[in-house]
Design a protein around this motif. Structure first.
Motif, PDB file in Angstrom:
ATOM      1  N   SER A   1      41.178  50.491  53.197  1.00 49.30           N
ATOM      2  CA  SER A   1      40.714  51.180  51.524  1.00 49.30           C
ATOM      3  C   SER A   1      39.433  51.054  51.725  1.00 49.30           C
ATOM      4  O   SER A   1      38.649  50.339  52.575  1.00 49.30           O
ATOM      5  N   ILE A   2      38.943  51.806  50.643  1.00 51.03           N
ATOM      6  CA  ILE A   2      37.273  52.023  50.342  1.00 51.03           C
ATOM      7  C   ILE A   2      37.039  51.278  49.060  1.00 51.03           C
ATOM      8  O   ILE A   2      37.675  51.410  48.292  1.00 51.03           O
ATOM      9  N   GLY A   3      35.793  50.403  49.236  1.00 43.96           N
ATOM     10  CA  GLY A   3      35.417  49.674  48.177  1.00 43.96           C
ATOM     11  C   GLY A   3      34.713  48.358  48.375  1.00 43.96           C
ATOM     12  O   GLY A   3      34.473  48.061  49.634  1.00 43.96           O
ATOM     13  N   ASP A   4      33.961  47.944  47.538  1.00 40.58           N
ATOM     14  CA  ASP A   4      33.075  46.730  47.707  1.00 40.58           C
ATOM     15  C   ASP A   4      34.023  45.569  48.494  1.00 40.58           C
ATOM     16  O   ASP A   4      35.334  45.483  48.069  1.00 40.58           O
ATOM     17  N   GLY A   5      33.588  44.887  49.422  1.00 42.59           N
ATOM     18  CA  GLY A   5      34.164  43.776  50.175  1.00 42.59           C
ATOM     19  C   GLY A   5      34.854  42.727  49.168  1.00 42.59           C
ATOM     20  O   GLY A   5      35.950  42.320  49.573  1.00 42.59           O
TER      21      GLY A   5
ATOM     22  N   LEU B   1      43.697  58.265  48.372  1.00 42.35           N
ATOM     23  CA  LEU B   1      42.706  57.624  47.600  1.00 42.35           C
ATOM     24  C   LEU B   1      43.215  57.026  46.307  1.00 42.35           C
ATOM     25  O   LEU B   1      42.855  56.241  46.144  1.00 42.35           O
ATOM     26  N   GLY B   2      43.931  57.922  45.551  1.00 44.26           N
ATOM     27  CA  GLY B   2      44.492  57.421  44.462  1.00 44.26           C
ATOM     28  C   GLY B   2      45.302  56.169  44.494  1.00 44.26           C
ATOM     29  O   GLY B   2      45.263  55.244  43.506  1.00 44.26           O
TER      30      GLY B   2
ATOM     31  N   ASN C   1      45.760  50.054  44.102  1.00 51.27           N
ATOM     32  CA  ASN C   1      45.999  48.785  44.767  1.00 51.27           C
ATOM     33  C   ASN C   1      44.824  47.872  44.392  1.00 51.27           C
ATOM     34  O   ASN C   1      44.973  46.729  44.338  1.00 51.27           O
ATOM     35  N   ILE C   2      43.604  48.200  44.479  1.00 49.16           N
ATOM     36  CA  ILE C   2      42.510  47.490  44.160  1.00 49.16           C
ATOM     37  C   ILE C   2      42.502  47.041  42.923  1.00 49.16           C
ATOM     38  O   ILE C   2      42.461  45.889  42.393  1.00 49.16           O
ATOM     39  N   LEU C   3      42.730  47.781  41.948  1.00 48.27           N
ATOM     40  CA  LEU C   3      42.901  47.545  40.432  1.00 48.27           C
ATOM     41  C   LEU C   3      44.102  46.310  40.174  1.00 48.27           C
ATOM     42  O   LEU C   3      44.208  45.578  39.429  1.00 48.27           O
ATOM     43  N   ASP C   4      45.072  46.702  40.954  1.00 48.09           N
ATOM     44  CA  ASP C   4      46.251  45.776  40.861  1.00 48.09           C
ATOM     45  C   ASP C   4      46.027  44.382  41.289  1.00 48.09           C
ATOM     46  O   ASP C   4      46.771  43.532  41.081  1.00 48.09           O
TER      47      ASP C   4
END
Length: 383
Positions: free
Chosen positions: A179-183, A282-283, A288-291
């Motif tokens: 996944s892409i995003g801050d660590g 990506l969606g 997944n990150i928000l959850d």
């Protein structure tokens, strides 16, 4: 006769020209099988320019000495870069469903290798395409590299096919971006998935096929990434897993030398594959990150920041090249070169970034990184 007359220069000049011609011929011959004509041209021009500089700037003795030394070094280097004969060598490639692994399987098959391709889905479109387009020398196997049982099964089948000759090379190519995003935002499952595929899977395959490589004194070619050497924002899990693979390769290079096995690492960059995923994937990553983040972390970062961190990567992937030939050239060098380099930086972007990270101050790298990967949105708590 004057020792510095024109006649006295003919012999050393003739010897020097002969050395230069031999060096260029050997280098061109060694590179011809990989199609590196720009490298040959660049090498030839540099050697000629050095010769002109030596004879125009120094006395005949020092000019001859320095240019002859350059020719000898060039000759020694070109000899080490000589390519071994194909001789029906067998190569195992992981991650052959799509992307680099899929195209590489076809490429090596066309060259005449015996190719064993491990795929995630033996019934999938990628595997079926290989079965239809490749020759009978290519075999496709179901091999999820996160499942040791499947690896052992393929190892047994490959061992039966190669028998006493052994397997010449394994190309650990399978990999995922995660996944892409801050660590801080990435769920731990993303870190584990990246390590399972990009690192532990490659280690498992290498260990399983090592007895076959010892028979042939062959090669281990690990396809890592520029991210294995260069930190990239929003790719903490991917960078960590590829860095682990790079260091594993470095250690194995030293340990396997006594067995006559050579280890090569490839750091490609700037090539378009499906590793970045689609709008749908990506969606799902964003959801997944928000959850999985806590309310206070979500409050600090904000949903807008999380969204803006993920989606630019889809645009970045569209700008990448679909020409895999630089990667193929480096992998082929790793497989067949008499004395391959340990590290190959596939693609000009990868080479420049390696220079930036290793030879410049951190402040220069950070500045360049911000320009290459700009962040237009700040976390909510910082606005």
């Amino acid at each position: 006769m004057n020792p510095f007359s024109w006649e006295s220069r003919l012999l050393p000049l003739g010897v020097t020209v002969m050395l230069g011609a031999i060096a260029l011929y050997k280098f061109k011959k060694s590179q011809s099988r990989t199609g590196s004509s720009p490298v040959v041209l660049c090498h030839s021009v540099l050697l000629c320019l050095w010769g002109i500089y030596c004879f125009s700037s120094f006395s005949i003795f020092w000019g001859w000495t320095l240019f002859s030394l350059a020719c000898c070094i060039s000759l020694s280097y070109s000899t080490s870069q000589e390519m071994l004969p194909l001789d029906k060598r067998a190569v195992l490639i992981t991650g052959g469903d799509s992307g680099i692994g899929h195209a590489l399987s076809k490429y090596l098959d066309e060259l005449g290798f015996t190719v064993f391709v491990g795929v995630l889905n033996e019934k999938g479109p990628g595997a079926e395409a290989l079965k239809k387009t490749c020759s009978k020398r290519t075999s496709v196997f179901q091999m999820d590299i996160t499942k040791p049982a499947q690896i052992r099964e393929v190892q047994a089948r490959v061992a039966e096919k190669v028998q006493q000759t052994g397997l010449w090379a394994i190309v650990n190519n399978a990999g995922i971006l995660g996944s892409i995003g801050d660590g801080e935002l990435l769920p731990m499952e993303v870190y584990r998935q990246c390590m399972d595929v990009n690192f532990f899977g490659a280690v498992e395959v290498t260990k399983a096929f090592m007895p076959l490589l010892r028979k042939s004194k062959g090669r281990v070619v690990n396809v890592s990434s520029l991210a294995g050497a260069m930190p990239m924002k929003f790719l903490a899990a991917y960078c960590a897993s590829k860095a682990a693979l790079t260091m594993f390769s470095a250690v194995m290079r030293m340990e396997l030398e006594k067995w006559g096995i050579k280890v090569v690492i490839i750091h490609p960059a700037g090539f378009k594959t499906n590793i970045f995923g689609t709008k749908e994937t990506l969606g799902m990553q964003e959801k997944n990150i928000l959850d999985n983040i806590s309310p206070d972390v979500l409050e600090a970062y904000g949903q807008d920041y999380i969204h803006s961190s993920i989606w630019p990567f889809l645009q970045t992937s569209e700008k990448c090249t679909t020409d895999f030939s630089p990667i193929f050239t480096d992998i082929l060098n790793g497989i067949l070169c008499k004395n391959p380099s340990f590290l190959y930086t596939a693609g000009m972007f990868s080479y420049l970034c390696h220079c930036l990270i290793f030879y410049f101050p951190v402040s220069v790298f950070d500045y360049a990184s911000k320009k290459m990967f700009p962040t237009k949105t700040l976390p909510k708590a910082l606005t």
